[in-house]
Design a protein around this motif. Structure first.
Motif, PDB file in Angstrom:
ATOM      1  N   LYS A 156       1.533   4.134  10.229  1.00 25.81           N
ATOM      2  CA  LYS A 156       0.227   4.717  10.514  1.00 25.81           C
ATOM      3  C   LYS A 156      -0.812   4.368   9.454  1.00 25.81           C
ATOM      4  O   LYS A 156      -2.011   4.538   9.680  1.00 25.81           O
ATOM      5  CB  LYS A 156       0.365   6.231  10.688  1.00 25.81           C
ATOM      6  CG  LYS A 156       1.196   6.571  11.926  1.00 25.81           C
ATOM      7  CD  LYS A 156       1.064   7.997  12.362  1.00 25.81           C
ATOM      8  CE  LYS A 156       1.770   8.184  13.699  1.00 25.81           C
ATOM      9  NZ  LYS A 156       1.494   9.482  14.324  1.00 25.81           N
ATOM     10  N   ALA A 157      -0.357   3.852   8.320  1.00 22.31           N
ATOM     11  CA  ALA A 157      -1.293   3.419   7.280  1.00 22.31           C
ATOM     12  C   ALA A 157      -1.547   1.922   7.332  1.00 22.31           C
ATOM     13  O   ALA A 157      -2.169   1.367   6.427  1.00 22.31           O
ATOM     14  CB  ALA A 157      -0.754   3.803   5.903  1.00 22.31           C
ATOM     15  N   ALA A 158      -1.102   1.277   8.409  1.00 22.10           N
ATOM     16  CA  ALA A 158      -1.185  -0.186   8.464  1.00 22.10           C
ATOM     17  C   ALA A 158      -2.621  -0.685   8.384  1.00 22.10           C
ATOM     18  O   ALA A 158      -2.922  -1.639   7.648  1.00 22.10           O
ATOM     19  CB  ALA A 158      -0.514  -0.700   9.738  1.00 22.10           C
ATOM     20  N   PHE A 159      -3.542  -0.066   9.135  1.00 20.64           N
ATOM     21  CA  PHE A 159      -4.934  -0.529   9.106  1.00 20.64           C
ATOM     22  C   PHE A 159      -5.512  -0.371   7.701  1.00 20.64           C
ATOM     23  O   PHE A 159      -6.131  -1.292   7.154  1.00 20.64           O
ATOM     24  CB  PHE A 159      -5.785   0.244  10.097  1.00 20.64           C
ATOM     25  CG  PHE A 159      -5.478  -0.030  11.548  1.00 20.64           C
ATOM     26  CD1 PHE A 159      -4.500  -0.930  11.915  1.00 20.64           C
ATOM     27  CD2 PHE A 159      -6.167   0.632  12.544  1.00 20.64           C
ATOM     28  CE1 PHE A 159      -4.207  -1.173  13.247  1.00 20.64           C
ATOM     29  CE2 PHE A 159      -5.899   0.402  13.882  1.00 20.64           C
ATOM     30  CZ  PHE A 159      -4.910  -0.505  14.238  1.00 20.64           C
ATOM     31  N   ALA A 160      -5.313   0.806   7.121  1.00 20.14           N
ATOM     32  CA  ALA A 160      -5.856   1.050   5.784  1.00 20.14           C
ATOM     33  C   ALA A 160      -5.232   0.125   4.749  1.00 20.14           C
ATOM     34  O   ALA A 160      -5.889  -0.265   3.771  1.00 20.14           O
ATOM     35  CB  ALA A 160      -5.626   2.506   5.386  1.00 20.14           C
ATOM     36  N   SER A 161      -3.971  -0.249   4.964  1.00 24.33           N
ATOM     37  CA  SER A 161      -3.273  -1.104   3.999  1.00 24.33           C
ATOM     38  C   SER A 161      -3.790  -2.527   3.985  1.00 24.33           C
ATOM     39  O   SER A 161      -3.504  -3.283   3.050  1.00 24.33           O
ATOM     40  CB  SER A 161      -1.764  -1.120   4.302  1.00 24.33           C
ATOM     41  OG  SER A 161      -1.204   0.163   4.134  1.00 24.33           O
ATOM     42  N   MET A 162      -4.560  -2.922   4.999  1.00 22.60           N
ATOM     43  CA  MET A 162      -5.074  -4.297   5.027  1.00 22.60           C
ATOM     44  C   MET A 162      -5.964  -4.583   3.822  1.00 22.60           C
ATOM     45  O   MET A 162      -6.134  -5.740   3.426  1.00 22.60           O
ATOM     46  CB  MET A 162      -5.847  -4.553   6.326  1.00 22.60           C
ATOM     47  CG  MET A 162      -4.964  -4.630   7.549  1.00 22.60           C
ATOM     48  SD  MET A 162      -3.718  -5.932   7.430  1.00 22.60           S
ATOM     49  CE  MET A 162      -2.312  -5.087   8.160  1.00 22.60           C
ATOM     50  N   GLY A 163      -6.532  -3.549   3.231  1.00 24.05           N
ATOM     51  CA  GLY A 163      -7.314  -3.748   2.020  1.00 24.05           C
ATOM     52  C   GLY A 163      -6.507  -4.302   0.867  1.00 24.05           C
ATOM     53  O   GLY A 163      -7.074  -4.833  -0.102  1.00 24.05           O
ATOM     54  N   GLN A 164      -5.179  -4.203   0.955  1.00 28.70           N
ATOM     55  CA  GLN A 164      -4.311  -4.763  -0.076  1.00 28.70           C
ATOM     56  C   GLN A 164      -4.271  -6.293  -0.032  1.00 28.70           C
ATOM     57  O   GLN A 164      -3.958  -6.929  -1.039  1.00 28.70           O
ATOM     58  CB  GLN A 164      -2.879  -4.221   0.088  1.00 28.70           C
ATOM     59  CG  GLN A 164      -2.758  -2.721  -0.016  1.00 28.70           C
ATOM     60  CD  GLN A 164      -2.937  -2.232  -1.437  1.00 28.70           C
ATOM     61  OE1 GLN A 164      -2.660  -2.957  -2.392  1.00 28.70           O
ATOM     62  NE2 GLN A 164      -3.385  -0.989  -1.580  1.00 28.70           N
ATOM     63  N   GLY A 203       0.784  -1.224   0.000  1.00 23.68           N
ATOM     64  CA  GLY A 203       0.000   0.000   0.000  1.00 23.68           C
ATOM     65  C   GLY A 203       0.816   1.274   0.000  1.00 23.68           C
ATOM     66  O   GLY A 203       0.463   2.251  -0.655  1.00 23.68           O
ATOM     67  N   VAL A 204       1.931   1.290   0.754  1.00 27.19           N
ATOM     68  CA  VAL A 204       2.678   2.522   0.972  1.00 27.19           C
ATOM     69  C   VAL A 204       4.090   2.482   0.412  1.00 27.19           C
ATOM     70  O   VAL A 204       4.644   3.506   0.031  1.00 27.19           O
ATOM     71  CB  VAL A 204       2.743   2.840   2.496  1.00 27.19           C
ATOM     72  CG1 VAL A 204       3.549   4.107   2.761  1.00 27.19           C
ATOM     73  CG2 VAL A 204       1.341   2.987   3.062  1.00 27.19           C
ATOM     74  N   ARG A 205       4.693   1.290   0.349  1.00 24.05           N
ATOM     75  CA  ARG A 205       6.100   1.133  -0.057  1.00 24.05           C
ATOM     76  C   ARG A 205       7.006   1.999   0.823  1.00 24.05           C
ATOM     77  O   ARG A 205       7.728   2.882   0.363  1.00 24.05           O
ATOM     78  CB  ARG A 205       6.289   1.486  -1.543  1.00 24.05           C
ATOM     79  CG  ARG A 205       5.569   0.529  -2.480  1.00 24.05           C
ATOM     80  CD  ARG A 205       5.762   0.888  -3.952  1.00 24.05           C
ATOM     81  NE  ARG A 205       5.180  -0.123  -4.812  1.00 24.05           N
ATOM     82  CZ  ARG A 205       3.890  -0.150  -5.150  1.00 24.05           C
ATOM     83  NH1 ARG A 205       3.072   0.779  -4.685  1.00 24.05           N
ATOM     84  NH2 ARG A 205       3.422  -1.106  -5.931  1.00 24.05           N
ATOM     85  N   ALA A 206       6.965   1.673   2.110  1.00 23.06           N
ATOM     86  CA  ALA A 206       7.734   2.436   3.092  1.00 23.06           C
ATOM     87  C   ALA A 206       9.165   1.959   3.223  1.00 23.06           C
ATOM     88  O   ALA A 206       9.934   2.516   4.007  1.00 23.06           O
ATOM     89  CB  ALA A 206       7.032   2.347   4.452  1.00 23.06           C
ATOM     90  N   GLY A 207       9.540   0.915   2.473  1.00 21.88           N
ATOM     91  CA  GLY A 207      10.907   0.417   2.529  1.00 21.88           C
ATOM     92  C   GLY A 207      11.157  -0.579   3.649  1.00 21.88           C
ATOM     93  O   GLY A 207      12.305  -0.823   4.022  1.00 21.88           O
ATOM     94  N   LEU A 208      10.087  -1.195   4.187  1.00 22.69           N
ATOM     95  CA  LEU A 208      10.235  -2.191   5.240  1.00 22.69           C
ATOM     96  C   LEU A 208      10.570  -3.548   4.625  1.00 22.69           C
ATOM     97  O   LEU A 208      10.152  -3.858   3.512  1.00 22.69           O
ATOM     98  CB  LEU A 208       8.945  -2.284   6.055  1.00 22.69           C
ATOM     99  CG  LEU A 208       8.414  -0.957   6.627  1.00 22.69           C
ATOM    100  CD1 LEU A 208       7.094  -1.185   7.344  1.00 22.69           C
ATOM    101  CD2 LEU A 208       9.432  -0.316   7.546  1.00 22.69           C
ATOM    102  N   SER A 209      11.285  -4.356   5.373  1.00 25.23           N
ATOM    103  CA  SER A 209      11.736  -5.651   4.861  1.00 25.23           C
ATOM    104  C   SER A 209      10.602  -6.678   4.888  1.00 25.23           C
ATOM    105  O   SER A 209      10.084  -7.011   5.965  1.00 25.23           O
ATOM    106  CB  SER A 209      12.906  -6.173   5.686  1.00 25.23           C
ATOM    107  OG  SER A 209      13.236  -7.493   5.298  1.00 25.23           O
ATOM    108  N   THR A 210      10.237  -7.184   3.738  1.00 24.19           N
ATOM    109  CA  THR A 210       9.192  -8.207   3.665  1.00 24.19           C
ATOM    110  C   THR A 210       9.743  -9.595   3.982  1.00 24.19           C
ATOM    111  O   THR A 210       8.983 -10.559   4.064  1.00 24.19           O
ATOM    112  CB  THR A 210       8.548  -8.215   2.269  1.00 24.19           C
ATOM    113  OG1 THR A 210       9.573  -8.392   1.280  1.00 24.19           O
ATOM    114  CG2 THR A 210       7.811  -6.912   2.011  1.00 24.19           C
ATOM    115  N   ARG A 211      11.049  -9.689   4.165  1.00 28.33           N
ATOM    116  CA  ARG A 211      11.658 -10.981   4.540  1.00 28.33           C
ATOM    117  C   ARG A 211      11.637 -11.207   6.044  1.00 28.33           C
ATOM    118  O   ARG A 211      11.747 -12.338   6.502  1.00 28.33           O
ATOM    119  CB  ARG A 211      13.101 -11.052   4.027  1.00 28.33           C
ATOM    120  CG  ARG A 211      13.224 -11.013   2.509  1.00 28.33           C
ATOM    121  CD  ARG A 211      14.669 -11.210   2.067  1.00 28.33           C
ATOM    122  NE  ARG A 211      15.538 -10.158   2.582  1.00 28.33           N
ATOM    123  CZ  ARG A 211      15.703  -8.980   2.003  1.00 28.33           C
ATOM    124  NH1 ARG A 211      15.027  -8.682   0.904  1.00 28.33           N
ATOM    125  NH2 ARG A 211      16.515  -8.086   2.515  1.00 28.33           N
TER     126      ARG A 211
END
Length: 492
Positions: free
Chosen positions: A331-339, A271-279
């Motif tokens: 802070k966009a974590a809840f909204a990003s759940m729609g992804q 949703g945001v591409r905040a640069g967090l590690s998906t691994r």
């Protein structure tokens, strides 16, 4: 309990009185307009009100409440509608008093670091107005750009930085409130040490059940001289949880310690591409602030603790823009759940920090037993969990199973020595779980306090305290009728 939904009175007479007291555009009765107000952020529960009024001043709110009181019409205050516990769920034959038009900053007192505002001013706007003075408002809910200070006061909202700075109750100095019969009262003052019972603290967090707050005086803080932020990746949730406990045990109080698990990270990055590690299986976002020397000392110690607990990587944002992006992602974590899911329930339990690992393990087991996924994103520093139960309402029984799992998680937090809510409130969602946390004597005492403010049970009825009507006939998740699904009709 004595404060359930009151017997409906004369709605037609009340409507005429409201129309006479307000401008023409401040009363909504068209079904299409009313649908906007049928739920808050807990969209699974929906009730269409009979009327919506949109006052602009304390006197207009008082006139609306007095009319409802005279005609025994239940009423519900509503801010931006971002609440997540059904606290602003309307009553079918009642009135919604919307405060969104009350958005004036009434006074800024820079010498005493305080600001007086109407309830429709957003959380973020307070800091925006204070910024030229080198000040800001510390509580920062994830929805701060849209949630209003009136709603923050109702729910005693928190946010990422409340680990160090406290919740709304620690930053509200005074309020003006319209009681359930239309009387205008003021609570709190400018004194540091108040004499007598702290009624202001009673009002903050009362979820709109004692009256409607129409003005709020908040405490402002100086902007910190230095801020340091890091993101630590871990190969196991338990490692991240143990890191949190050791940081606090070391005597360090960061401004914020946030945790996200792999599923939450995946949603945020889509949703945001905040640069967090998906691994990573889990990450911690840790921030310290204050004087530069102390920040540097605490920051170095935190990095050592992260490494000692097996952090696979520690990333320090290169500049303010990258730091802001990281926080935007959190802070966009809840909204990003729609992804990753069409629907979800968000829970808000609190547990002791030392029990993070066993409780998260049990939540994972419960999710597997329910055949549902749960994403975790939460204020790890103060043990305020926000498990997001993911489901698809189009699949038979999934909504029911998701609601049951969400309730079971909240009650698990109580069993672990915690609380049903840290900042989202009880509302409609968790009222029936209150006996899990409080005895009959406790609940009766709360009901007596509520009745002292609202003996007729008109003010936000059916919220917080369990009632036979509420717990015997819970509204449950909204399910469209097959005729509506086919596009042949809509809800009126």
């Amino acid at each position: 309990m004595g404060t359930g939904v009151a017997t409906p009175g004369d709605l037609a007479s009340c409507r005429r009185e409201l129309a006479a007291a307000l401008p023409a555009d401040a009363l909504l009765a068209d079904p299409a307009d009313l649908r906007t107000y049928e739920c808050d952020g807990l969209t699974g529960f929906r009730v269409q009100p009979a009327l919506v009024v949109l006052p602009r001043s304390t006197s207009e709110v008082a006139a609306c409440v007095a009319a409802c009181h005279r005609h025994r019409i239940p009423f519900v205050a509503r801010g931006a509608g971002t609440g997540l516990s059904g606290g602003a769920l309307p009553v079918a034959d009642g009135v919604v008093i919307g405060l969104a038009r009350m958005r004036d900053v009434l006074e800024i007192d820079s010498a005493n670091a305080r600001m007086r505002v109407q309830p429709g001013v957003t959380n973020a706007e307070i800091s925006t107005h204070a910024a030229p003075l080198g000040l800001y408002y510390a509580p920062d809910p994830s929805s701060q750009v849209v949630c209003t200070i009136g709603g923050n006061v109702a729910e005693n909202s928190g946010g990422a930085h409340c680990l160090k700075y406290g919740f709304t109750v620690n930053h509200v100095l005074a309020v003006t409130m319209v009681t359930a019969d239309g009387t205008i009262l003021e609570f709190g003052d400018d004194c540091a040490d108040r004499i007598g019972p702290d009624l202001l603290a009673l009002i903050v967090g009362s979820e709109g059940t004692l009256g409607i707050v129409t003005e709020v005086t908040v405490r402002l803080l100086p902007k910190p001289a230095a801020v340091r932020t890091l993101v630590a990746d871990f190969a196991a949730v338990a490692q991240a949880a143990d890191t949190v406990s050791e940081i606090i045990a070391a005597g360090i109080v960061p401004a914020a310690v946030e945790m996200m698990d792999k599923l939450a990270i995946a949603a945020v990055e889509k949703g945001v591409r905040a640069g967090l590690s998906t691994r990573a299986e889990a990450i911690l976002i840790i921030e310290v602030d204050g004087f530069a020397g102390q920040c540097d000392e605490d920051f170095a110690a935190i990095r050592e603790i992260c490494a000692a607990h097996g952090a696979t990587a520690v990333h320090i944002p290169a500049d303010a823009a990258e730091r802001a992006l990281i926080w935007q992602g959190r802070k966009a974590a809840f909204a990003s759940m729609g992804q990753i899911s069409p629907d979800y329930f968000v829970q808000d339990g609190v547990i002791p920090r030392t029990k993070l690992t066993p409780v998260l393990d049990r939540i994972a087991e419960m999710a597997r037993e329910a055949d549902l996924a749960v994403a975790n994103v939460f204020h790890a520093g103060d043990g305020n969990l926000h498990p997001l139960v993911l489901y698809d309402a189009r699949i038979p029984d999934q909504a029911e199973r998701a609601e049951q799992l969400s309730t079971a998680i909240a009650e698990l937090c109580v069993d672990a020595g915690g609380s049903l809510s840290g900042e989202h409130g009880i509302g409609t969602d968790k009222a029936c779980s209150m006996p899990r946390m409080f005895s009959e004597i406790d609940l009766a005492a709360m009901d007596r306090v509520r009745a002292a403010f609202d003996p007729d049970g008109l003010c936000n009825p059916g919220k917080v305290l369990p009632t036979p009507r509420l717990c015997g006939e819970r509204p449950g998740p909204y399910r469209p009728h097959p005729i509506e699904t086919a596009g042949l009709a809509g809800r009126g």
